[in-house]
Design an enzyme around this catalytic site. Structure first.
Site, PDB file in Angstrom:
ATOM      1  N   SER A  53      25.820  41.426  51.471  1.00 23.71           N
ATOM      2  CA  SER A  53      25.241  42.968  50.658  1.00 23.71           C
ATOM      3  C   SER A  53      25.007  42.657  49.522  1.00 23.71           C
ATOM      4  O   SER A  53      25.957  41.762  48.385  1.00 23.71           O
ATOM      5  CB  SER A  53      26.361  43.596  50.442  1.00 23.71           C
ATOM      6  OG  SER A  53      27.935  43.615  50.404  1.00 23.71           O
ATOM      7  N   ILE A  55      23.441  41.942  46.068  1.00 28.74           N
ATOM      8  CA  ILE A  55      23.494  40.963  45.212  1.00 28.74           C
ATOM      9  C   ILE A  55      23.129  39.188  45.877  1.00 28.74           C
ATOM     10  O   ILE A  55      22.451  39.145  45.999  1.00 28.74           O
ATOM     11  CB  ILE A  55      23.288  40.326  44.209  1.00 28.74           C
ATOM     12  CG1 ILE A  55      24.034  41.277  42.662  1.00 28.74           C
ATOM     13  CG2 ILE A  55      22.992  39.669  42.768  1.00 28.74           C
ATOM     14  CD1 ILE A  55      22.912  42.398  42.357  1.00 28.74           C
ATOM     15  N   SER A 180      28.164  38.468  34.852  1.00 32.41           N
ATOM     16  CA  SER A 180      28.262  39.743  33.855  1.00 32.41           C
ATOM     17  C   SER A 180      28.201  40.188  32.971  1.00 32.41           C
ATOM     18  O   SER A 180      28.842  39.069  32.366  1.00 32.41           O
ATOM     19  CB  SER A 180      29.282  40.343  34.610  1.00 32.41           C
ATOM     20  OG  SER A 180      29.915  41.509  34.595  1.00 32.41           O
ATOM     21  N   TYR A 205      38.639  41.242  35.576  1.00 35.03           N
ATOM     22  CA  TYR A 205      37.287  40.570  36.050  1.00 35.03           C
ATOM     23  C   TYR A 205      35.675  39.575  34.921  1.00 35.03           C
ATOM     24  O   TYR A 205      35.513  39.208  34.584  1.00 35.03           O
ATOM     25  CB  TYR A 205      36.631  41.689  36.475  1.00 35.03           C
ATOM     26  CG  TYR A 205      34.798  41.735  36.900  1.00 35.03           C
ATOM     27  CD1 TYR A 205      34.727  41.356  37.908  1.00 35.03           C
ATOM     28  CD2 TYR A 205      34.024  41.990  35.933  1.00 35.03           C
ATOM     29  CE1 TYR A 205      33.720  40.652  39.060  1.00 35.03           C
ATOM     30  CE2 TYR A 205      32.113  42.207  36.754  1.00 35.03           C
ATOM     31  CZ  TYR A 205      32.432  41.235  37.721  1.00 35.03           C
ATOM     32  OH  TYR A 205      31.427  41.124  38.801  1.00 35.03           O
ATOM     33  N   LYS A 209      34.186  36.404  34.448  1.00 37.17           N
ATOM     34  CA  LYS A 209      32.764  36.042  34.017  1.00 37.17           C
ATOM     35  C   LYS A 209      32.705  34.927  33.005  1.00 37.17           C
ATOM     36  O   LYS A 209      31.948  34.838  32.946  1.00 37.17           O
ATOM     37  CB  LYS A 209      32.151  37.934  33.931  1.00 37.17           C
ATOM     38  CG  LYS A 209      32.313  37.834  35.730  1.00 37.17           C
ATOM     39  CD  LYS A 209      31.678  37.015  37.029  1.00 37.17           C
ATOM     40  CE  LYS A 209      31.200  38.422  37.992  1.00 37.17           C
ATOM     41  NZ  LYS A 209      30.829  37.313  38.367  1.00 37.17           N
ATOM     42  N   THR A 240      25.074  48.416  43.923  1.00 34.81           N
ATOM     43  CA  THR A 240      25.701  47.821  44.979  1.00 34.81           C
ATOM     44  C   THR A 240      27.221  47.900  45.282  1.00 34.81           C
ATOM     45  O   THR A 240      27.871  48.818  44.549  1.00 34.81           O
ATOM     46  CB  THR A 240      25.929  46.408  44.398  1.00 34.81           C
ATOM     47  OG1 THR A 240      27.168  46.220  43.544  1.00 34.81           O
ATOM     48  CG2 THR A 240      24.888  45.500  43.825  1.00 34.81           C
TER      49      THR A 240
END
Length: 322
Positions: A53, A55, A180, A205, A209, A240
């Site tokens: 799903s 990207i 990201s 997160y 990244k 997304t």
């Protein structure tokens, strides 16, 4: 420190609103060269993680539509099979295959890598796309914080174990790490599992990244002699399933302003297609162009000096051979 964090968040918000939205993509796309995406890559093998799903799906579909043999690495067999069938139907390319692997598990990745190695196929492109933003602290059965396990430990283990197959594709081998823009808000830290303070999934997160970008630099330098190039990239703010699940208020606030998954994956496909001479190994890309890794006055650049210590710790966690 409070003022620095506030500045990072403010600078990121302004920079992001100007560049990371759908309007940013449409503006930047005025400089795109259509011929860059008309390159066909029949005979090249591409491995895409988290490909069922968002990207990852859009990247897998984009590569398959240009003739690549694509291996979709997905955690869920049923969703992966459904995505595979859709890509085969939409592209007419039957050389699309499903590999089931839980990217949060070092042991599962090792099993996958061992099985995949038996195919003895050169890997021309590895897209490390699988990612996670879990807002509540969760620990994997192997004892690792879940975001870190997928975003850093999983990415590191997958890449290191795929090196022999990437070498087989030398000098054409590429590794593309989907990072990201969130990483702009955080310096590199050695607190890999967020043990030192109240858990914040968004910050964890961002830290993960940031590590991916610094890792890309180190890998590019370490493995250039092997003919493997490494790139990190930022897809922009895309609508997304992952964003809808992890950042529902963000999705609602930017309703109608977010990129499509295809727009988010555009630079992944572009990087896979371009001749290496046009690219810079170790660089960070956004909208088909090299982008800065740090925002002005954000105080994050010197933190990359910690990457050797981070790699030593992650390598030990992955229990890989020296």
């Amino acid at each position: 420190m409070f003022l620095l964090k506030t500045w990072r968040s403010t600078a990121f918000g302004i920079y992001g609103y100007m560049n990371f939205t759908k309007n940013g993509f449409l503006d930047h796309s005025k400089k795109f060269k259509p011929e860059d995406m008309q390159i066909q890559i029949q005979g090249k093998n591409c491995v895409v993680t988290g490909a069922n799903s968002g990207i990852g799906y859009a990247a897998a579909e984009g590569l398959a539509s240009r003739g690549a043999t694509v291996y979709m690495v997905c955690r869920n067999k049923e969703r992966g099979q459904e995505a595979l069938s859709k890509i085969q139907n939409s592209t007419g390319n039957q050389n699309v295959y499903l590999e089931v692997c839980d990217l949060s598990s070092v042991n599962d990745i090792k099993s996958f890598a061992s099985s995949f190695a038996s195919k003895d196929v050169p890997v021309h492109v590895l897209v490390n796309n699988a990612g996670l933003l879990e807002n509540k602290r969760s620990t994997t059965p192997e004892g690792f914080e879940l975001n870190f396990a997928v975003n850093v430990l999983g990415t590191y283990t997958m890449t290191e174990l795929m090196l022999p197959l990437l070498e087989k594709a030398s000098p054409d081998a590429k590794v593309i790490n989907v990072s990201s823009g969130g990483m702009y808000t955080s310096p590199l830290t050695t607190d890999l599992q967020f043990s030192g303070e109240k858990f914040d999934g968004v910050l964890q997160y961002a830290r993960n990244k940031r590590i991916q970008v610094a890792l890309t630099e180190k890998w590019a330098d370490k493995y250039k002699i092997k003919g493997i190039d490494f790139y990190s990239m930022h897809p922009g703010w895309a609508e997304t399933p992952g964003v809808a699940r992890s950042l529902p208020s963000f999705k609602e606030s930017f309703s109608g302003k977010l990129r499509t998954s295809e727009e988010g994956a555009d630079t992944v496909v572009w990087l896979a297609l371009q001749p290496k001479e046009k690219l810079v190994s170790g660089a960070f890309y956004f909208d088909r162009a090299e982008a800065p890794k740090h925002l002005t006055l954000a105080g994050t650049s010197k933190s990359h000096d910690l990457i050797d210590s981070v790699i030593d710790t992650v390598h030990s966690m992955a229990a890989l051979d020296p």
